[in-house]
Design an enzyme around this catalytic site. Structure first.
Site, PDB file in Angstrom:
ATOM      1  N   ASP A 186       0.809  -1.214   0.000  1.00 58.24           N
ATOM      2  CA  ASP A 186       0.000   0.000   0.000  1.00 58.24           C
ATOM      3  C   ASP A 186       0.850   1.276   0.000  1.00 58.24           C
ATOM      4  O   ASP A 186       2.085   1.219   0.159  1.00 58.24           O
ATOM      5  CB  ASP A 186      -0.963   0.003   1.199  1.00 58.24           C
ATOM      6  CG  ASP A 186      -0.278  -0.397   2.514  1.00 58.24           C
ATOM      7  OD1 ASP A 186       0.972  -0.350   2.582  1.00 58.24           O
ATOM      8  OD2 ASP A 186      -0.986  -0.758   3.466  1.00 58.24           O
ATOM      9  N   HIS A 238      -7.359  -4.128  10.278  1.00 57.75           N
ATOM     10  CA  HIS A 238      -7.102  -3.959   8.843  1.00 57.75           C
ATOM     11  C   HIS A 238      -5.848  -4.728   8.424  1.00 57.75           C
ATOM     12  O   HIS A 238      -4.923  -4.911   9.211  1.00 57.75           O
ATOM     13  CB  HIS A 238      -7.055  -2.482   8.422  1.00 57.75           C
ATOM     14  CG  HIS A 238      -5.862  -1.686   8.833  1.00 57.75           C
ATOM     15  ND1 HIS A 238      -5.954  -0.393   9.287  1.00 57.75           N
ATOM     16  CD2 HIS A 238      -4.533  -1.971   8.847  1.00 57.75           C
ATOM     17  CE1 HIS A 238      -4.743   0.058   9.545  1.00 57.75           C
ATOM     18  NE2 HIS A 238      -3.866  -0.871   9.295  1.00 57.75           N
ATOM     19  N   ASN A 257      -7.332  -2.093  14.355  1.00 60.12           N
ATOM     20  CA  ASN A 257      -8.759  -2.295  14.053  1.00 60.12           C
ATOM     21  C   ASN A 257      -8.979  -3.511  13.144  1.00 60.12           C
ATOM     22  O   ASN A 257     -10.060  -3.705  12.617  1.00 60.12           O
ATOM     23  CB  ASN A 257      -9.357  -1.034  13.411  1.00 60.12           C
ATOM     24  CG  ASN A 257      -8.742  -0.715  12.046  1.00 60.12           C
ATOM     25  OD1 ASN A 257      -7.842  -1.421  11.585  1.00 60.12           O
ATOM     26  ND2 ASN A 257      -9.214   0.332  11.412  1.00 60.12           N
ATOM     27  N   GLU A 265      -9.728  -1.419   5.236  1.00 63.05           N
ATOM     28  CA  GLU A 265     -10.321  -0.987   6.493  1.00 63.05           C
ATOM     29  C   GLU A 265     -11.657  -1.695   6.744  1.00 63.05           C
ATOM     30  O   GLU A 265     -12.339  -2.093   5.788  1.00 63.05           O
ATOM     31  CB  GLU A 265     -10.586   0.523   6.417  1.00 63.05           C
ATOM     32  CG  GLU A 265      -9.323   1.374   6.298  1.00 63.05           C
ATOM     33  CD  GLU A 265      -8.659   1.627   7.644  1.00 63.05           C
ATOM     34  OE1 GLU A 265      -8.575   0.702   8.462  1.00 63.05           O
ATOM     35  OE2 GLU A 265      -8.209   2.766   7.864  1.00 63.05           O
TER      36      GLU A 265
HETATM   37  C1  GLP Z   1      -0.443   0.389   8.614  1.00 69.06           C
HETATM   38  C2  GLP Z   1      -0.175  -0.335   7.271  1.00 69.06           C
HETATM   39  C3  GLP Z   1      -0.306  -1.822   7.421  1.00 69.06           C
HETATM   40  C4  GLP Z   1       0.422  -2.241   8.689  1.00 69.06           C
HETATM   41  C5  GLP Z   1      -0.366  -1.750   9.869  1.00 69.06           C
HETATM   42  C6  GLP Z   1       0.304  -2.022  11.201  1.00 69.06           C
HETATM   43  O1  GLP Z   1      -1.484   1.278   8.565  1.00 69.06           O
HETATM   44  N1  GLP Z   1      -1.005   0.090   6.192  1.00 69.06           N
HETATM   45  O2  GLP Z   1       0.210  -2.475   6.265  1.00 69.06           O
HETATM   46  O3  GLP Z   1       0.508  -3.635   8.745  1.00 69.06           O
HETATM   47  O4  GLP Z   1      -0.755  -0.406   9.741  1.00 69.06           O
HETATM   48  O5  GLP Z   1       1.360  -1.151  11.466  1.00 69.06           O
HETATM   49  P1  GLP Z   1       2.382  -1.336  12.655  1.00 69.06           P
HETATM   50  O6  GLP Z   1       3.263  -2.470  12.251  1.00 69.06           O
HETATM   51  O7  GLP Z   1       3.129  -0.059  12.753  1.00 69.06           O
HETATM   52  O8  GLP Z   1       1.598  -1.665  13.862  1.00 69.06           O
END
Ligand code: GLP
Length: 242
Positions: free
Chosen positions: A67, A138, A136, A143
């Site tokens: 993404d 995702h 959440n 989302e």
């Molecule tokens: C972000 C990314 C995800 C990621 C998630 C968790 O928003 N779009 O691909 O896996 O949130 O992030 P973190 O590893 O910092 O908890």
């Protein structure tokens, strides 16, 4: 779905790196799905070390990131393009043309998203997908919603995600409101999926996954139940009171 628990985030990263290196040993031109956020940083450090010590060769590897924020160019320090260069690509011998991160600055996203999907298909899909998970539920930027898109698409970020991700920005106002992301179908077409979850903030998500074996668009990570080769690597914090 297989759950493997480790003492801490370092051990999760060790295991994730071992799996990536195994895949590369079997297939030197493997196609990797890569994510950003804080969770995979330890994995990327280990892959860089493996490369520096001559234990890994990325010269034929292809990669596709999950993404990107819409509105951020790869030069912006909060873009995922910048993150990937900074934390992985510029330290290993992956060819620039083989390391794909969705573009945050397209005019025609419908065409762009179709092309991103086509590129993934043209190399035979992803051999190994590295996923994190949002608080959440995702995955990538899919989302919680009434419907989830199958293919790569542009999505409105939820207030929750904007708030959680604002820790990387100077202020919450600076966080982009939209992102381009692989769809759930894109992710599920990967041959093998590793989901990394570390820290207590991820324990409600893991608990819900264990206790609610249902597909729910309001809990996107639940769609991983539809894949036959998913391994969750979690540390004690994410395991919480389970
Ligand atoms: C972000 C990314 C995800 C990621 C998630 C968790 O928003 N779009 O691909 O896996 O949130 O992030 P973190 O590893 O910092 O908890």
């Amino acid at each position: 779905m297989e759950y493997l628990y480790f003492k801490n985030a370092d051990e999760v990263s060790d295991r994730a790196a071992e799996t990536v290196l195994e895949v590369l040993r079997e297939k030197s031109d493997a196609v990797l799905g890569l994510s950003t956020g804080s969770t995979p940083l330890g994995l990327y450090e280990r892959l860089i070390r493996a490369y520096q010590e001559g234990r890994a060769d990325f010269s034929k590897v292809r990669s596709f990131n999950l993404d990107e924020y819409v509105g951020l160019s790869p030069e912006h320090e909060n873009s995922y393009g910048y993150y990937m260069r900074h934390h992985l690509f510029s330290h290993i011998n992956i060819a620039e043309e083989n390391a794909h991160v969705p573009s945050g600055t397209e005019k025609d996203y419908a065409a762009y998203c179709r092309e991103y999907e086509r590129k993934i298909e043209s190399v035979g899909g992803m051999d190994l997908m590295i996923l994190g998970v949002g608080e959440n539920g995702h995955i990538a930027f899919n989302e919680p919603d009434e419907k989830l898109s199958v293919h790569t698409h542009v999505v409105d970020l939820t207030e929750d995600t904007i708030a959680v991700n604002s820790r990387f920005f100077r202020s919450v106002e600076e966080v982009p409101k939209r992102a381009v992301t692989m769809g759930i179908g894109t992710i599920l077409r990967s041959k093998k999926i590793l989901l990394l979850a570390t820290g207590v903030k991820k324990s409600p998500v893991l608990r819900r996954l264990l206790r609610e074996p249902y597909f729910s668009t309001e809990f996107p990570v639940s769609f991983l139940f539809g894949h036959r080769d998913v391994t969750i690597l979690a540390d004690e914090g994410a395991r919480g009171g389970m």
